[in-house]
Design an enzyme around this catalytic site. Structure first.
Site, mmCIF file in Angstrom:
data_model
loop_
_atom_site.group_PDB
_atom_site.id
_atom_site.type_symbol
_atom_site.label_atom_id
_atom_site.label_comp_id
_atom_site.label_asym_id
_atom_site.label_seq_id
_atom_site.Cartn_x
_atom_site.Cartn_y
_atom_site.Cartn_z
ATOM 1 N N ASN A 34 0.840 -1.196 0.000
ATOM 2 C CA ASN A 34 0.000 0.000 0.000
ATOM 3 C C ASN A 34 0.876 1.248 0.000
ATOM 4 O OD1 ASN A 34 -2.310 1.573 0.182
ATOM 5 N ND2 ASN A 34 -3.158 0.418 1.900
ATOM 6 N N PHE A 35 0.251 2.396 -0.152
ATOM 7 C CA PHE A 35 0.918 3.715 -0.058
ATOM 8 C C PHE A 35 2.053 3.869 -1.065
ATOM 9 C CE2 PHE A 35 -0.722 2.852 4.287
ATOM 10 C CZ PHE A 35 -1.702 3.835 4.298
ATOM 11 N N LEU A 36 1.910 3.241 -2.223
ATOM 12 C CA LEU A 36 2.872 3.479 -3.310
ATOM 13 C C LEU A 36 2.672 4.916 -3.777
ATOM 14 C CD1 LEU A 36 4.790 2.730 -5.651
ATOM 15 C CD2 LEU A 36 2.815 1.766 -6.850
ATOM 16 N N ASN A 91 5.939 8.996 -14.433
ATOM 17 C CA ASN A 91 6.144 8.470 -15.791
ATOM 18 C C ASN A 91 7.615 8.281 -16.137
ATOM 19 O OD1 ASN A 91 3.317 8.473 -16.327
ATOM 20 N ND2 ASN A 91 3.477 10.688 -16.558
ATOM 21 N N THR A 144 -4.512 -3.403 -3.849
ATOM 22 C CA THR A 144 -5.680 -2.903 -4.572
ATOM 23 C C THR A 144 -5.287 -1.617 -5.278
ATOM 24 O OG1 THR A 144 -6.386 -1.673 -2.619
ATOM 25 C CG2 THR A 144 -7.442 -3.798 -2.978
ATOM 26 N N LEU A 198 -6.766 -1.096 3.357
ATOM 27 C CA LEU A 198 -6.968 0.331 3.643
ATOM 28 C C LEU A 198 -6.749 1.154 2.378
ATOM 29 C CD1 LEU A 198 -5.045 0.548 7.010
ATOM 30 C CD2 LEU A 198 -7.428 -0.045 6.604
HETATM 31 S S1 MYA Z 1 -2.462 1.824 -4.886
HETATM 32 C C1 MYA Z 1 -2.140 3.560 -4.759
HETATM 33 C C2 MYA Z 1 -1.233 4.004 -5.842
HETATM 34 N N1 MYA Z 1 -0.810 5.360 -5.626
HETATM 35 C C3 MYA Z 1 -1.354 6.432 -6.189
HETATM 36 O O1 MYA Z 1 -2.277 6.347 -6.972
HETATM 37 C C4 MYA Z 1 -0.759 7.771 -5.764
HETATM 38 C C5 MYA Z 1 -0.625 8.741 -6.897
HETATM 39 N N2 MYA Z 1 0.139 8.171 -7.996
HETATM 40 C C6 MYA Z 1 1.491 7.957 -7.975
HETATM 41 O O2 MYA Z 1 2.183 8.243 -7.015
HETATM 42 C C7 MYA Z 1 2.093 7.333 -9.234
HETATM 43 O O3 MYA Z 1 1.249 7.574 -10.328
HETATM 44 C C8 MYA Z 1 2.338 5.803 -9.086
HETATM 45 C C9 MYA Z 1 2.837 5.250 -10.425
HETATM 46 C C10 MYA Z 1 3.398 5.558 -8.027
HETATM 47 C C11 MYA Z 1 1.061 5.054 -8.733
HETATM 48 N N3 MYA Z 1 -0.037 -0.243 -8.807
HETATM 49 O O4 MYA Z 1 6.865 4.995 -12.473
HETATM 50 P P1 MYA Z 1 5.920 4.813 -13.579
HETATM 51 C C12 MYA Z 1 2.538 0.687 -13.132
HETATM 52 C C13 MYA Z 1 0.808 -1.027 -9.490
HETATM 53 O O5 MYA Z 1 6.354 5.402 -14.886
HETATM 54 P P2 MYA Z 1 4.092 6.604 -12.279
HETATM 55 C C14 MYA Z 1 -1.175 1.123 -3.974
HETATM 56 O O6 MYA Z 1 -0.486 1.761 -3.246
HETATM 57 C C15 MYA Z 1 2.079 1.004 -14.540
HETATM 58 O O7 MYA Z 1 1.026 0.133 -14.929
HETATM 59 N N4 MYA Z 1 1.422 -0.640 -10.622
HETATM 60 O O8 MYA Z 1 4.463 5.337 -13.213
HETATM 61 C C16 MYA Z 1 -0.941 -0.361 -4.163
HETATM 62 C C17 MYA Z 1 3.358 0.824 -15.321
HETATM 63 O O9 MYA Z 1 3.644 -0.558 -15.491
HETATM 64 P P3 MYA Z 1 3.252 -1.269 -16.894
HETATM 65 C C18 MYA Z 1 1.173 0.601 -11.062
HETATM 66 O O10 MYA Z 1 2.739 7.049 -12.679
HETATM 67 C C19 MYA Z 1 0.365 -0.550 -4.876
HETATM 68 C C20 MYA Z 1 4.399 1.368 -14.358
HETATM 69 O O11 MYA Z 1 3.818 1.302 -13.045
HETATM 70 C C21 MYA Z 1 0.317 1.461 -10.402
HETATM 71 O O12 MYA Z 1 5.179 7.586 -12.272
HETATM 72 C C22 MYA Z 1 0.605 -1.956 -5.288
HETATM 73 C C23 MYA Z 1 4.710 2.812 -14.684
HETATM 74 O O13 MYA Z 1 5.651 3.260 -13.765
HETATM 75 C C24 MYA Z 1 -0.319 0.993 -9.243
HETATM 76 N N5 MYA Z 1 -1.174 1.748 -8.550
HETATM 77 O O14 MYA Z 1 3.965 5.960 -10.832
HETATM 78 C C25 MYA Z 1 1.903 -2.130 -6.038
HETATM 79 N N6 MYA Z 1 0.270 2.631 -11.076
HETATM 80 O O15 MYA Z 1 4.071 -0.612 -17.954
HETATM 81 C C26 MYA Z 1 2.114 -3.539 -6.537
HETATM 82 C C27 MYA Z 1 1.080 2.481 -12.134
HETATM 83 O O16 MYA Z 1 3.576 -2.710 -16.727
HETATM 84 C C28 MYA Z 1 2.579 -4.460 -5.442
HETATM 85 N N7 MYA Z 1 1.621 1.264 -12.139
HETATM 86 O O17 MYA Z 1 1.786 -1.024 -17.101
HETATM 87 C C29 MYA Z 1 2.883 -5.836 -5.979
HETATM 88 C C30 MYA Z 1 3.314 -6.812 -4.874
HETATM 89 C C31 MYA Z 1 4.769 -6.558 -4.465
HETATM 90 C C32 MYA Z 1 5.188 -7.402 -3.247
HETATM 91 C C33 MYA Z 1 5.287 -8.856 -3.588
HETATM 92 C C34 MYA Z 1 5.763 -9.682 -2.371
HETATM 93 C C35 MYA Z 1 5.640 -11.103 -2.597
#
Ligand code: MYA
Length: 432
Positions: free
Chosen positions: A164-166, A174, A200, A432
């Site tokens: 969470n909190f990414l 981008n 989520t 959450l």
């Molecule tokens: S959900 C809340 C997400 N946060 C926000 O919405 C806050 C506002 N937005 C931002 O800060 C940025 O736009 C974020 C993306 C950081 C979201 N989940 O760096 P990029 C993929 C997963 O150029 P940015 C929460 O916190 C996107 O499809 N992936 O993009 C749960 C593309 O990949 P692809 C996401 O916009 C997080 C790539 O990232 C998400 O600058 C769960 C682009 O990267 C997203 N919400 O940054 C995370 N948004 O080309 C996964 C974009 O393939 C956890 N992308 O489509 C997985 C489990 C890990 C642990 C495993 C343990 C076993």
């Protein structure tokens, strides 16, 4: 150099090296990153449930974090340090999820973070930040907390992480930093011998196990109208809207009272029995359940119904207000989110849920909540209409990392996206 300037400089620098061709941009839209991860493909038909990656051990996982551009450094955010919690607050306040026209923002508090980020078993190193090396400014973050995931149909229980909190600073978007954060939190979680994760998001990625829709129940309609959250339908008057959403002053269910530590064991038993109806649930130890229900009195509220010494029902919700931007009348909106609930009612199940949630609404109003939110998960579709919830524009996708499951019902019709009334959803876990 001011922080502002240094970020701008970095941007200019990044832009030189990262100008994308149209073809590259298209490829990214095709999920270049996610297609390399152990998640089901978007068009995959699932034939068998189970892990996607071949088994590994923590020793197979690198000890060092992934490299970052030289201007940045990894920094584990110490959530026991109030100063670092403030930095996290500032990052999220400025850059975390907003609604599309940027009117509302989540208003996190230290208490909220302590509740959300410090459940039993939390790991220090699962709060991964990225800082600008020169200024030490925090510009990105990702968190993981432990969760035990249970799949009821296959009776499979697994240790997992909830991610969470990414968040990435708006000016560094981008640039493909999100995949680096995700790979790093994966590394840190894998190092603890954990290979599955729940998360989520509003974004549609490969591949949701279910999609739920947000539901809103106005508690203070005039204020919601003032801030532009609720609109006045053409055929209604303000007075009629207020009357429609009026709630009694007192709760209705006899025996309803605040949950106490003494109720933890019996309430958890009730929840465990109730949660059998869903496909995916969170399994709690008593310690975990106590934290999530009673851990931070200002943030989470839990109530039980006691009848002749027995807990027959319970509900819980958490409070996470919105900051209202650029509104002359109000600067904050009280928002309650339905959390876990259960009942032992069998006959008259729908009425019982309706009464229970109506009482949740009444108590939430007393804590200055202006709106009560939930999703179409759990058995919420049974009470949404009688409790006067309305569908919002937002959808929430549920994901499971490194595990294939059969698709689950998210409480909405797949085509029309309307609430599938009186239908059990598969989703019993609340993030959450
Ligand atoms: S959900 C809340 C997400 N946060 C926000 O919405 C806050 C506002 N937005 C931002 O800060 C940025 O736009 C974020 C993306 C950081 C979201 N989940 O760096 P990029 C993929 C997963 O150029 P940015 C929460 O916190 C996107 O499809 N992936 O993009 C749960 C593309 O990949 P692809 C996401 O916009 C997080 C790539 O990232 C998400 O600058 C769960 C682009 O990267 C997203 N919400 O940054 C995370 N948004 O080309 C996964 C974009 O393939 C956890 N992308 O489509 C997985 C489990 C890990 C642990 C495993 C343990 C076993």
């Amino acid at each position: 150099m001011s922080d502002k300037k240094s970020i701008q400089d970095l941007l200019n620098m990044l832009a030189v090296g990262e100008t994308l061709s149209a073809a590259q941009e298209k490829k990214m839209k095709d999920h270049l990153f996610w297609n390399s991860q152990p998640v089901p493909k978007l068009d995959e038909s699932i034939k068998e449930e189970g892990p996607i990656d071949s088994p590994k051990t923590p020793a197979d996982i690198p000890d060092q974090p992934l490299p970052l551009l030289p201007e940045f450094e990894w920094s584990t955010v110490d959530i026991d340090d109030d100063k670092q919690l403030d930095e996290l607050y500032d990052l999220l306040y400025e850059n975390y999820v907003e609604d599309t026209d940027a009117t509302f923002r989540f208003k996190y508090t230290h208490d909220f973070f302590k509740w959300a980020l410090k459940p039993p078993g939390w790991r220090k190193q699962w709060y991964a930040g990225v800082r600008v090396k020169s200024s030490k400014r925090l510009i990105a973050f990702i968190a993981a907390t432990p969760v035990t995931i249970k799949l009821n149909k296959s009776n499979k229980t697994m240790d997992g992480a909830e991610v969470n909190f990414l968040c990435i600073h708006k000016k560094l978007r981008n640039k493909r930093l999100a995949p680096v954060l995700i790979k790093e939190i994966t590394r840190r979680v894998n190092k603890e011998n954990i290979w599955q994760a729940l998360y989520t998001g509003g974004a549609v990625l490969p591949t949701p196990l279910a999609t739920c829709r947000y539901q809103h129940r106005p508690l203070n309609w005039p204020k919601l109208h003032d801030v532009g959250f609720s609109h006045l339908p053409a055929d209604k008057t303000k007075a009629s809207m207020i009357a429609h959403y009026a709630l009694p002053n007192a709760t209705k269910l006899p025996g309803l009272r605040k949950m106490t530590p003494d109720d933890v064991s019996d309430t958890l038993k009730l929840l465990n029995a109730y949660q059998k109806r869903f496909d995916i649930v969170q399994e709690f130890t008593e310690k975990e359940f106590e934290h999530w229900m009673l851990g931070e009195e200002s943030v989470v509220k839990a109530y039980v119904v006691e009848k002749e010494g027995k807990i027959t029902d319970f509900f819980s919700y958490y409070l996470l207000p919105f900051t209202v931007l650029e509104n002359k009348l109000h600067d904050e909106l009280g928002v309650a989110y339905l959390f876990y609930y259960a009942t032992d009612a069998d006959n008259g199940y729908k009425n019982r849920l309706t009464d229970l949630i109506n009482d949740a609404l009444v108590t939430a109003k007393s804590f200055s909540a202006d709106v009560f939110n939930c999703l179409t998960c759990q058995d919420n579709t049974y009470f949404l209409k009688p409790c006067k919830f309305g569908s919002g524009d937002g959808f929430l996708n549920y994901y499971l990392f490194n595990y294939r499951t059969f698709p689950m019902n998210g409480g909405i019709d797949k085509e029309t996206k309307q609430v599938a009334e009186d239908e059990t959803s598969g989703i019993g876990v609340i993030l959450l």
